[in-house]
Enzyme design. Structure first.
Site, PDB file in Angstrom:
ATOM      1  N   GLY A   1      -9.044  -5.198 -32.132  1.00 10.75           N
ATOM      2  CA  GLY A   1      -9.543  -4.758 -30.937  1.00 10.75           C
ATOM      3  C   GLY A   1      -9.023  -3.372 -30.280  1.00 10.75           C
ATOM      4  O   GLY A   1      -8.851  -3.187 -29.192  1.00 10.75           O
TER       5      GLY A   1
ATOM      6  N   SER B   1     -10.513  -0.258 -30.209  1.00 10.28           N
ATOM      7  CA  SER B   1     -11.735   0.677 -30.153  1.00 10.28           C
ATOM      8  C   SER B   1     -11.735   0.902 -28.594  1.00 10.28           C
ATOM      9  O   SER B   1     -12.178   1.746 -28.257  1.00 10.28           O
ATOM     10  CB  SER B   1     -12.879   0.209 -30.371  1.00 10.28           C
ATOM     11  OG  SER B   1     -13.323  -0.940 -29.543  1.00 10.28           O
ATOM     12  N   ARG B   2     -10.621   0.364 -27.590  1.00 12.85           N
ATOM     13  CA  ARG B   2     -10.577   0.687 -26.158  1.00 12.85           C
ATOM     14  C   ARG B   2      -9.415   0.150 -25.655  1.00 12.85           C
ATOM     15  O   ARG B   2      -8.740  -0.495 -26.498  1.00 12.85           O
ATOM     16  CB  ARG B   2     -11.773   0.178 -25.579  1.00 12.85           C
ATOM     17  CG  ARG B   2     -12.088  -1.329 -25.717  1.00 12.85           C
ATOM     18  CD  ARG B   2     -13.093  -1.702 -24.456  1.00 12.85           C
ATOM     19  NE  ARG B   2     -14.589  -1.189 -25.338  1.00 12.85           N
ATOM     20  CZ  ARG B   2     -15.324  -2.083 -26.178  1.00 12.85           C
ATOM     21  NH1 ARG B   2     -14.709  -3.429 -26.561  1.00 12.85           N
ATOM     22  NH2 ARG B   2     -16.332  -1.494 -26.672  1.00 12.85           N
ATOM     23  N   GLY B   3      -8.984   0.335 -24.478  1.00 11.52           N
ATOM     24  CA  GLY B   3      -8.037  -0.185 -23.579  1.00 11.52           C
ATOM     25  C   GLY B   3      -6.575  -0.107 -24.319  1.00 11.52           C
ATOM     26  O   GLY B   3      -6.344   0.821 -24.551  1.00 11.52           O
ATOM     27  N   ILE B   4      -5.974  -1.357 -24.251  1.00 11.25           N
ATOM     28  CA  ILE B   4      -4.605  -1.232 -24.617  1.00 11.25           C
ATOM     29  C   ILE B   4      -4.277  -1.147 -26.121  1.00 11.25           C
ATOM     30  O   ILE B   4      -3.618  -0.358 -26.567  1.00 11.25           O
ATOM     31  CB  ILE B   4      -3.782  -2.553 -24.326  1.00 11.25           C
ATOM     32  CG1 ILE B   4      -3.635  -2.754 -22.658  1.00 11.25           C
ATOM     33  CG2 ILE B   4      -2.392  -2.878 -24.920  1.00 11.25           C
ATOM     34  CD1 ILE B   4      -3.263  -4.319 -22.207  1.00 11.25           C
TER      35      ILE B   4
ATOM     36  N   LYS C   1     -15.121  -4.807 -33.668  1.00 15.72           N
ATOM     37  CA  LYS C   1     -16.756  -5.217 -33.808  1.00 15.72           C
ATOM     38  C   LYS C   1     -17.452  -4.097 -32.842  1.00 15.72           C
ATOM     39  O   LYS C   1     -18.906  -4.546 -33.228  1.00 15.72           O
ATOM     40  CB  LYS C   1     -16.757  -6.705 -33.487  1.00 15.72           C
ATOM     41  CG  LYS C   1     -16.663  -7.229 -31.998  1.00 15.72           C
ATOM     42  CD  LYS C   1     -16.873  -8.444 -31.884  1.00 15.72           C
ATOM     43  CE  LYS C   1     -16.872  -9.100 -30.308  1.00 15.72           C
ATOM     44  NZ  LYS C   1     -17.927  -8.474 -29.623  1.00 15.72           N
TER      45      LYS C   1
ATOM     46  N   ASP D   1     -15.063  -8.374 -37.146  1.00 19.25           N
ATOM     47  CA  ASP D   1     -15.289  -9.565 -36.159  1.00 19.25           C
ATOM     48  C   ASP D   1     -14.016 -10.283 -36.439  1.00 19.25           C
ATOM     49  O   ASP D   1     -14.372 -11.033 -37.640  1.00 19.25           O
ATOM     50  CB  ASP D   1     -16.300 -10.059 -35.707  1.00 19.25           C
ATOM     51  CG  ASP D   1     -16.417 -11.187 -35.018  1.00 19.25           C
ATOM     52  OD1 ASP D   1     -15.531 -11.718 -34.619  1.00 19.25           O
ATOM     53  OD2 ASP D   1     -17.828 -11.654 -34.568  1.00 19.25           O
TER      54      ASP D   1
ATOM     55  N   TYR E   1      -8.822 -20.746 -20.758  1.00 16.34           N
ATOM     56  CA  TYR E   1      -8.209 -19.239 -20.955  1.00 16.34           C
ATOM     57  C   TYR E   1      -6.966 -19.349 -21.377  1.00 16.34           C
ATOM     58  O   TYR E   1      -6.259 -18.704 -22.332  1.00 16.34           O
ATOM     59  CB  TYR E   1      -8.469 -18.159 -20.078  1.00 16.34           C
ATOM     60  CG  TYR E   1      -7.677 -17.158 -20.063  1.00 16.34           C
ATOM     61  CD1 TYR E   1      -8.272 -16.142 -21.061  1.00 16.34           C
ATOM     62  CD2 TYR E   1      -6.855 -16.434 -19.143  1.00 16.34           C
ATOM     63  CE1 TYR E   1      -7.460 -14.798 -21.353  1.00 16.34           C
ATOM     64  CE2 TYR E   1      -6.102 -15.323 -19.290  1.00 16.34           C
ATOM     65  CZ  TYR E   1      -6.536 -14.310 -20.562  1.00 16.34           C
ATOM     66  OH  TYR E   1      -5.683 -13.430 -20.467  1.00 16.34           O
TER      67      TYR E   1
ATOM     68  N   LYS F   1      -4.770 -18.372 -24.914  1.00 18.17           N
ATOM     69  CA  LYS F   1      -4.023 -17.214 -24.722  1.00 18.17           C
ATOM     70  C   LYS F   1      -2.405 -17.524 -25.004  1.00 18.17           C
ATOM     71  O   LYS F   1      -1.899 -16.971 -26.007  1.00 18.17           O
ATOM     72  CB  LYS F   1      -3.765 -16.524 -23.298  1.00 18.17           C
ATOM     73  CG  LYS F   1      -3.369 -15.054 -23.247  1.00 18.17           C
ATOM     74  CD  LYS F   1      -4.075 -14.249 -24.104  1.00 18.17           C
ATOM     75  CE  LYS F   1      -3.651 -12.728 -24.178  1.00 18.17           C
ATOM     76  NZ  LYS F   1      -4.492 -11.892 -24.793  1.00 18.17           N
TER      77      LYS F   1
END
Length: 289
Positions: A12, A14-17, A37, A69, A163, A167
């Site tokens: 994951g 590609s962005r954010g954290i 993905k 993915d 959730y 998590k």
């Protein structure tokens, strides 16, 4: 401290954290495997594996854009193989990819429940499992899960049990794998933010009345991750780190740069932070109801 020459597998990213962690490592000249993905621009979420690759290389690193993915075992195998072919091995695995839906039991669709379990708990297990054969031969190997401390207070389950269980599945991977691979010298830790972190995904997931809570930038998580990943693996495993506490231990006392618009106003508390953490934190926090 330096991650120069280290190879990081980041899910994951590609962005954010995830991207912030990649860019912080890239500044040292690290190699980054972006396993995500998003290949085409998303209508509401910025960034693709290719824009991430460009940003990492502009920051001083070398990157492989691995379309992946993490729910798909074959896709993760291919992403790992692609990275190993480019860089010769993997030193660090950052399990950052996550799916979120803050819904109660009666309003949680099973396809959304399955997505959160597959991405969060299963994805963390799978990415760790497939990178570990290389980590076991790495120098100062680390697995870092972007996952919360295991605080079993009912208040964290009641509003969004689906959730929370997904998590906490990531957190249980930290607990178990840290002990499983302690003797082999692979560090396995979790890192979680004290405050809300301003990411596009969270802005979409949070209800409108909470989306205005003052937050910090993803850079604080990147700086805390950098500090952890530079610590000796044999002496640093099985921890559930909080970003601010990590940086205070590194001697940082001024956190205003991570939330420049907040001023003296309290910041929004993130989910899953134990009450004991707030009791000794000097940061002004707006608690969740």
């Amino acid at each position: 401290m330096s991650l120069k020459g280290k190879t990081l597998f980041i899910s994951g990213g590609s962005r954010g954290i995830g991207l912030a962690i990649a860019l912080r490592a890239a500044a040292d000249g690290a190699n980054i495997i972006i396993a995500a993905k998003t290949a085409e621009p998303h209508p509401t979420l910025p960034g693709t594996i290719y824009t991430a690759k460009e940003a990492i290389e502009e920051a001083g690193g070398v990157a492989v854009a691995a379309l992946c993915d993490i729910r798909d075992e074959a896709a993760v195998q291919a992403a790992v193989a692609q990275g190993v072919a480019a860089f010769g091995g993997i030193d660090i695995c950052v399990n950052n990819a996550s799916a979120i839906a803050l819904t109660g039991t009666l309003t949680t669709e099973m396809k959304r429940y399955d997505l959160m379990q597959q991405v969060n708990a299963r994805g963390t297990f799978l990415c760790s499992k497939l990178t570990l054969p290389y980590l076991l031969h790495g120098e100062n190997p680390h697995i870092l899960n972007i996952a919360p401390p295991l605080d079993l207070a009912p208040k964290w389950f009641a509003p969004h049990v689906a959730y929370t269980t997904a998590k906490f599945g990531m957190s249980l991977c930290t607990l178990g794998m840290a002990e499983e691979f302690r003797a082999q010298g692979v560090a396995v830790n979790s890192l979680w933010p004290l405050t809300v972190i301003d990411t596009a995904a969270l802005r979409i997931a949070m209800p409108a009345n909470r989306s205005q809570w003052l937050s910090r930038s993803p850079q604080i998580m990147a700086d805390a991750a950098y500090a952890i990943l530079n610590r000796p693996a044999r002496d640093c495993t099985g921890n559930f780190f909080i970003d601010e506490e990590v940086l205070r231990a590194e001697g940082i006392t001024d956190f205003s740069g991570y939330a420049p618009d907040a001023g003296d106003n309290p910041l929004g508390a993130d989910f899953f932070i134990p009450d004991a953490v707030f009791e000794h934190s000097p940061t002004r926090i707006q608690h969740r109801p």
